[in-house]
Design an enzyme around this catalytic site. Structure first.
Site, mmCIF file in Angstrom:
data_model
loop_
_atom_site.group_PDB
_atom_site.id
_atom_site.type_symbol
_atom_site.label_atom_id
_atom_site.label_comp_id
_atom_site.label_asym_id
_atom_site.label_seq_id
_atom_site.Cartn_x
_atom_site.Cartn_y
_atom_site.Cartn_z
ATOM 1 N N ASN B 39 0.837 -1.199 0.000
ATOM 2 C CA ASN B 39 0.000 0.000 0.000
ATOM 3 C C ASN B 39 0.877 1.257 0.000
ATOM 4 O OD1 ASN B 39 -1.617 2.233 1.240
ATOM 5 N ND2 ASN B 39 -3.204 0.668 1.285
ATOM 6 N N GLU B 52 -2.378 -4.755 -3.407
ATOM 7 C CA GLU B 52 -2.620 -5.617 -4.567
ATOM 8 C C GLU B 52 -2.416 -4.843 -5.877
ATOM 9 O OE1 GLU B 52 -4.496 -5.033 -1.923
ATOM 10 O OE2 GLU B 52 -5.823 -6.713 -1.417
ATOM 11 N N SER B 77 -7.832 -9.266 3.357
ATOM 12 C CA SER B 77 -8.976 -9.494 2.469
ATOM 13 C C SER B 77 -9.152 -8.314 1.495
ATOM 14 C CB SER B 77 -10.218 -9.648 3.364
ATOM 15 O OG SER B 77 -11.346 -9.993 2.614
ATOM 16 N N CYS B 79 -10.316 -5.364 -0.895
ATOM 17 C CA CYS B 79 -11.408 -4.377 -0.986
ATOM 18 C C CYS B 79 -12.097 -4.486 -2.356
ATOM 19 C CB CYS B 79 -10.835 -2.978 -0.795
ATOM 20 S SG CYS B 79 -10.166 -2.261 -2.313
ATOM 21 N N CYS B 82 -9.615 -3.765 -5.402
ATOM 22 C CA CYS B 82 -8.643 -4.832 -5.702
ATOM 23 C C CYS B 82 -9.371 -6.080 -6.212
ATOM 24 C CB CYS B 82 -7.812 -5.125 -4.466
ATOM 25 S SG CYS B 82 -6.875 -3.658 -3.940
ATOM 26 N N ASP B 142 -8.502 4.711 3.900
ATOM 27 C CA ASP B 142 -8.076 3.722 2.910
ATOM 28 C C ASP B 142 -9.205 2.824 2.431
ATOM 29 O OD1 ASP B 142 -5.631 2.975 1.522
ATOM 30 O OD2 ASP B 142 -5.929 1.011 2.408
#
Lengths: 145, 145
Positions: B39, B52, B77, B79, B82, B142
């Site tokens: 990130n 990702e 996990s 979002c 992604c 985010d």
């Protein structure tokens, strides 16, 4: 024509003039342009900078309260990636230049409560038809085909 | 531990050491790392460079035939953004470090035929719990909250 779609088309044409894929996007907050951009696959060798993504990036870091009052304009129906980004940031309305050369994830947007307006603008359609005819491999790469 | 999850965790830690959000990702093609990333919201002032997305960008422009044999590893996990990117490029399998601090769009991945493996790795969970406690505003930004 809608003034913001016109600016999205100008972005798309800028991309084409750079040797890129002609898709442009504008993010509007309370009648003010927060960010605009165009597909940069060729120009930046980027697999994530679709037109809408470039507009998000150029709009900068915004609070959720701002995104929730924005309208996103795009010359072409948004792909799954751009759709996911619209959902992540809670953009409530998307105005689409055309969805006849490519139908993106509009149903997924609608299922998640996003208002979707499709203009089927002739200039947008011709621009994509011409591009897909001229560079089918590049176009297929851009949509993961 | 899975060797690729380990590398995704290293990426997440790199992000944290840069003052960023600790989420990392690795894209693997036939047991070879095609791209990895983390990130970069803080570091690049980017709203699209989730872990990702950074891994996709660093993997470069790949043909559909390659994406279709890749596994994407991510510490958290994915979002909606992604998830959409995973669907756009037809990644068939996603291995997730944990989904207990944040549950992304795993159901949407599964509905579209993606194999989803959740490891609920303790190191991933603790890393995110500590980060969310320390910087809740940044974390909410985010995920569009």
């Amino acid at each position: 024509m809608d003034q913001y779609l016109k600016i999205a088309i100008e972005e798309a044409k800028k991309g084409l003039s750079e040797g890129g894929i002609p898709i442009g996007s504008v993010i509007v907050y309370k009648d003010e342009i927060l960010g605009k951009g165009h597909n940069r696959r060729v120009q930046n060798e980027s697999v994530i900078l679709h037109g809408e993504m470039d507009a998000f990036e150029n709009a900068g870091r915004q609070p959720a309260s701002v995104y929730k009052e924005c309208v996103l304009y795009t010359t072409l129906s948004p792909c799954p990636m751009c759709t996911g980004t619209i959902l992540l940031y809670g953009i409530p309305k998307v105005v689409i230049g055309e969805n006849s050369t490519f139908l993106g994830s509009e149903s997924h947007l609608k299922e998640n409560g996003v208002e979707v307006v499709v203009l089927n603008n002739r200039e947008c359609i011709e621009m994509m038809q011409n591009f897909i005819s001229a560079k089918p491999e590049l176009w297929n790469e851009d949509i993961g085909n």
